[in-house]
Structure formats: structure tokens, C-alpha cells
Design an enzyme around this catalytic site. Sequence first.
Site, PDB file in Angstrom:
ATOM      1  N   ARG A  46    -141.968  16.872  37.411  1.00 26.34           N
ATOM      2  CA  ARG A  46    -142.191  17.770  36.384  1.00 26.34           C
ATOM      3  C   ARG A  46    -141.117  17.945  35.026  1.00 26.34           C
ATOM      4  O   ARG A  46    -141.632  17.866  34.091  1.00 26.34           O
ATOM      5  CB  ARG A  46    -141.773  19.247  36.895  1.00 26.34           C
ATOM      6  CG  ARG A  46    -143.243  20.192  36.339  1.00 26.34           C
ATOM      7  CD  ARG A  46    -142.840  21.566  36.863  1.00 26.34           C
ATOM      8  NE  ARG A  46    -144.068  22.694  36.088  1.00 26.34           N
ATOM      9  CZ  ARG A  46    -143.503  23.708  35.536  1.00 26.34           C
ATOM     10  NH1 ARG A  46    -141.826  23.489  35.332  1.00 26.34           N
ATOM     11  NH2 ARG A  46    -144.076  24.281  34.638  1.00 26.34           N
ATOM     12  N   ILE A  72    -147.857  23.935  30.095  1.00 20.61           N
ATOM     13  CA  ILE A  72    -147.246  23.510  31.443  1.00 20.61           C
ATOM     14  C   ILE A  72    -147.634  24.649  32.534  1.00 20.61           C
ATOM     15  O   ILE A  72    -147.151  25.985  32.128  1.00 20.61           O
ATOM     16  CB  ILE A  72    -146.344  22.395  31.671  1.00 20.61           C
ATOM     17  CG1 ILE A  72    -146.629  21.485  32.920  1.00 20.61           C
ATOM     18  CG2 ILE A  72    -145.171  22.628  31.995  1.00 20.61           C
ATOM     19  CD1 ILE A  72    -145.500  21.159  32.916  1.00 20.61           C
ATOM     20  N   SER A  73    -148.864  24.478  33.609  1.00 17.55           N
ATOM     21  CA  SER A  73    -148.660  26.043  34.177  1.00 17.55           C
ATOM     22  C   SER A  73    -147.249  26.104  35.143  1.00 17.55           C
ATOM     23  O   SER A  73    -147.189  24.583  35.077  1.00 17.55           O
ATOM     24  CB  SER A  73    -149.819  25.466  35.122  1.00 17.55           C
ATOM     25  OG  SER A  73    -150.967  24.990  34.438  1.00 17.55           O
ATOM     26  N   GLN A  74    -147.576  27.267  35.378  1.00 16.25           N
ATOM     27  CA  GLN A  74    -146.364  27.376  36.245  1.00 16.25           C
ATOM     28  C   GLN A  74    -146.961  26.796  37.429  1.00 16.25           C
ATOM     29  O   GLN A  74    -148.027  26.204  38.014  1.00 16.25           O
ATOM     30  CB  GLN A  74    -146.657  28.744  36.509  1.00 16.25           C
ATOM     31  CG  GLN A  74    -145.788  29.916  37.782  1.00 16.25           C
ATOM     32  CD  GLN A  74    -146.403  30.675  38.510  1.00 16.25           C
ATOM     33  OE1 GLN A  74    -147.222  31.255  38.430  1.00 16.25           O
ATOM     34  NE2 GLN A  74    -144.664  31.654  39.202  1.00 16.25           N
ATOM     35  N   PRO A  75    -145.691  26.386  38.552  1.00 11.23           N
ATOM     36  CA  PRO A  75    -145.450  25.067  39.531  1.00 11.23           C
ATOM     37  C   PRO A  75    -146.150  25.835  41.020  1.00 11.23           C
ATOM     38  O   PRO A  75    -147.566  25.064  41.029  1.00 11.23           O
ATOM     39  CB  PRO A  75    -144.916  24.823  39.873  1.00 11.23           C
ATOM     40  CG  PRO A  75    -143.797  24.636  38.542  1.00 11.23           C
ATOM     41  CD  PRO A  75    -144.110  25.810  37.900  1.00 11.23           C
TER      42      PRO A  75
END
Length: 233
Positions: A46, A72-75
Site C-alpha cells: 500500500r 485511497i480507501s481504508q484498508p
Amino acid sequence: MRDERDALPGMPDNYELGRRQMVLRQIHGRGIRQPEVLLAMEAVPRHFFVPTEFLQRAYQDEPLPIGQGQTISQPFMVAAMAEALSLAGDERVLEIGAGSGYQAAVLSLLARDVTAIERDPMLASAARNRLAALGFANVRIEEGDGSLGWLSGAPYDAILVSAGAPAVPPPLIDQLAENGSMVIPVGDADQQKLTRIVKRQGRVFQESLYACRFVPLRGSFGWREDSQESTHG
Ligand code: SAH
């Protein structure tokens, strides 16, 4: 996989540890159990998908800015959406809202191939270059309005929408294959429900999974640019 990021001052090569902890605490720790999804989250670096000023936060429990007002989305969300699609490995997947390309990279390890649509030209070309440099050969980034789907590759076995929609765009339902699944955040502009849609014998079934908060889906079947009103009703 080494580049100048591994040699940055103050950043020893401890990304692997950070990534493993992310998977353990944020992903497995919150109930994601599909082994392939956990492995994919552990495999995709990431830190290559975030701007350098956020490197130190690459494996933290949060979305991060990627420029152009996008994130960028949360993991956890990336993993939860991937798991919700129950991919077996041979699917053709469509993602709407490629952004950094991170979600597409994760999906590419879980499916046969991924077509990811991004409407912002700068983000689209950055994602394309990044994925190529990292060797993700079965992902294609296309520039365009993904609220219309991407007709030339349809139908898709799985569709993942990475931006919040006022309602499920009808073209996406049309482009979903028989027995296919779609996950899409649906709701108002600042709060949505992650919704799973499956198509069985031409009929569409829908269920709500998680509360979530995504940047708005724009375009023909998204939110209007200048307001939080949807283009369609
Ligand atoms: N999946 C991305 C998250 C990106 S945020 C990642 O892993 O980094 C959502 C993205 O959707 C933004 O980049 C935004 O530009 C894009 N987007 C919004 N509306 C869109 C549309 N109609 N078609 C394609 N992309 C869209």
C-alpha cells in the site's frame, strides 16, 4: 520490490511488519476470514499507492488523500468489499473509481482480470503507471465515466464501486453477469450503506452489509459536480 521508497531516510524497510500488523489487527481482527483476501492484503504494498508525504501512515487504519480531492480507501473497506464478492479466482471484475489503483491491485490477485475505470485523467494515468511498474499485469485502467459501466468488457462476474452512489446505476446492473455479485456504497453524500447485489436467473437481490463513507460517485448516474444532488432523481 525495491525502489527509492525503501531507502528513504527515517524509513527502514519495516513496511512488511506494518503490513502484517495491518492485516492482523484491522482486517483479520475485524472479522475478515477469507484466506485469499488476507493474503492479497498482505501482498500488495500500500505504501506505493499513497503520496510520499503519507508514507508513514500507509498501513494505518484510515483512508488517505491521493490528490484531486480523492482518497485511497481504508484498508478494512478494501478487504471487506473484496471478501463480499466471494471471488474464486477465475472472474472478470469491473471496478468503478480506480483512484490510486490499490483496490484494483488487491482484486487482481483474487480474480482473472480487472478493468478499473477512473474519471480523473491524472489519477488514471498515475494508477496505470504505478500498476505497470509494480507488475500487476492483469489490471487495465480506463479513463471515463464509470457510472455508465464499461460496455466493451461486459458482462462482468463481479463489480465493485469505490465511490458513494445516490442509487445503483442501472447500466451496472445490466453489465453484471448471471450469478454475478456487485458491491456498492449507496446512500446520501456523507453516509452510505455498503450494498451487495446478486443476479440470479435475471432477478436482482440486494442486501446491506456495513455503514460506510466514500467520496461521491460523479457522472451520469452519480452526484452532480456542484452540489450533493444526484443527477438522476
Ligand atoms: N479504489 C480507489 C479509491 C478511490 S476514491 C483506491 O483504491 O485508491 C474514488 C474514486 O472514484 C476517485 O478517484 C474518483 O475520481 C473516482 N470517481 C468518481 N466518480 C467516478 C465515475 N463516475 N467514474 C469513474 N471514476 C469515478
